[in-house]
Design a protein around this motif. Structure first.
Motif, mmCIF file in Angstrom:
data_model
loop_
_atom_site.group_PDB
_atom_site.id
_atom_site.type_symbol
_atom_site.label_atom_id
_atom_site.label_comp_id
_atom_site.label_asym_id
_atom_site.label_seq_id
_atom_site.Cartn_x
_atom_site.Cartn_y
_atom_site.Cartn_z
ATOM 1 N N SER A 1 0.860 -1.189 0.000
ATOM 2 C CA SER A 1 0.000 0.000 0.000
ATOM 3 C C SER A 1 0.889 1.230 0.000
ATOM 4 O O SER A 1 1.969 1.212 0.586
ATOM 5 C CB SER A 1 -0.866 0.042 1.257
ATOM 6 N N ARG A 2 0.409 2.293 -0.647
ATOM 7 C CA ARG A 2 1.256 3.504 -0.708
ATOM 8 C C ARG A 2 1.322 4.192 0.632
ATOM 9 O O ARG A 2 2.300 4.858 0.950
ATOM 10 C CB ARG A 2 0.746 4.443 -1.791
ATOM 11 N N GLU A 3 0.259 4.029 1.433
ATOM 12 C CA GLU A 3 0.267 4.655 2.762
ATOM 13 C C GLU A 3 0.552 3.583 3.808
ATOM 14 O O GLU A 3 -0.172 2.580 3.884
ATOM 15 C CB GLU A 3 -1.101 5.293 3.027
ATOM 16 N N GLY A 4 1.613 3.774 4.588
ATOM 17 C CA GLY A 4 2.018 2.766 5.570
ATOM 18 C C GLY A 4 1.114 2.737 6.799
ATOM 19 O O GLY A 4 0.194 3.541 6.945
ATOM 20 N N LEU A 5 1.383 1.777 7.675
ATOM 21 C CA LEU A 5 0.705 1.712 8.981
ATOM 22 C C LEU A 5 1.806 1.735 10.037
ATOM 23 O O LEU A 5 2.864 1.131 9.850
ATOM 24 C CB LEU A 5 -0.064 0.395 9.113
ATOM 25 N N SER A 6 1.520 2.407 11.156
ATOM 26 C CA SER A 6 2.531 2.468 12.210
ATOM 27 C C SER A 6 2.413 1.239 13.108
ATOM 28 O O SER A 6 1.328 0.928 13.620
ATOM 29 C CB SER A 6 2.320 3.761 13.014
#
Ligand code: C5P
Length: 280
Positions: free
Chosen positions: A151-156
């Motif tokens: 995904s282009r937006e990561g998860l913390s």
């Protein structure tokens, strides 16, 4: 467990590589990020810089290094790319500074840096407990063929663990509740994809899906033609296990053609951990 969550997990090293180059400097430790790492810190907040500093301190030397990292593993993707950089930095600086640190020395320093760094050094397949840093290799002559949907937006990672606590109502996860992965370890060593698929599970899927609801739908829709899907680490990368190299290649091609908005990577495992590829 110092606020960390007790894990019982199986790690597999895949052939999506980061490249870390290390050039001798008489005193400074510096880092330049090449493609893929735009916006990441290049000071001691970066785990690779921290790795060089920690190694230098442990051995009481004053040498420095100019690090350059070419990133291919998505940032905050749940694939331990930062940990791989740290492990590679330890291996490279050990050579560069002629420290002759043993594998065990490096593993100990790796564990100080992050839960996944020891495995990034070790590579292969391994059973991990503790916070993920206590490892026993699983020796098996097997090959697994994966398609990774990033995904282009990561998860913390801390946010996913915090969401897990929130959903489960835990202030601290009791160690007795951690399921064991013994059957999965056996299945992995046997190499039978269907058997592995039946046992694959990641307790971080529930919190990751709660933070990113469309991830569940994506996982279901992209995984239908593979043998099984699983969230990689704390996400958001989805790993699809396939039956054969041909099936994985085909699935990757199909997904790229049908879903141009998705970033698809083909990966094989298990492969070696961080190692020196070239000395100039
Ligand atoms: O060890 P690492 O720095 O990779 O961990 C990042 C964060 O993920 C930790 O600060 C912690 O919040 C969470 N974590 C956890 N339990 C683990 C591993 C990581 O809660 N076993």
């Amino acid at each position: 467990m110092d606020g960390f969550h007790p894990l019982d997990t199986v790690f597999e090293a895949l052939d999506i590589y980061e490249s870390v180059s290390a050039t001798y400097d008489p005193s400074e430790i510096s880092l330049t990020m090449l493609s893929g790492g735009e916006g990441l810190p290049t000071d001691e907040r970066n785990i690779a810089v921290k790795a060089a500093m920690t190694l230098r301190e442990s051995f009481g030397v004053r040498d420095g290094v100019r690090l350059q990292i070419d990133k291919r593993i998505p940032v905050a993707g749940g694939m331990a790319g930062g940990s791989a950089d740290a492990a590679a930095t330890l291996v490279a600086c050990n050579e560069l500074w002629e420290l002759e640190a043993s594998r065990d020395d490096l593993l100990e320093i790796a564990a100080e840096l992050g839960s996944d760094v020891p495995f990034a050094l070790m590579g292969g397949l391994a059973h991990g407990i503790g916070r993920g840093e206590r490892l026993v290799p699983i020796n098996a002559d097997v090959h697994h063929y994966w398609v990774m949907v990033t995904s282009r937006e990561g998860l913390s990672t801390p946010e996913v663990f915090a969401e897990f606590d929130q959903i489960m109502g835990y202030t601290r996860v009791p160690e007795t509740l951690v399921p064991d992965t013994l059957d999965l370890q056996r299945a992995l060593a046997s190499g039978n994809a269907a058997e592995i698929a039946a046992l694959m599970a990641n307790d971080l899927e529930v919190p990751a899906f709660s933070l990113r609801p469309n991830l569940r739908t994506l996982m279901k829709s992209v995984g239908e033609r593979g043998v099984a899907t699983i969230l990689s680490g704390s996400g958001p990368t989805i790993a699809i296990l396939c039956n054969s190299k041909g099936a994985a290649d085909q699935l990757a091609r199909d997904l790229m053609a049908e879903r141009p908005g998705l970033d698809i990577l083909r990966a094989n495992g298990p492969v070696a951990g961080a190692h020196v590829t070239e000395v100039i």
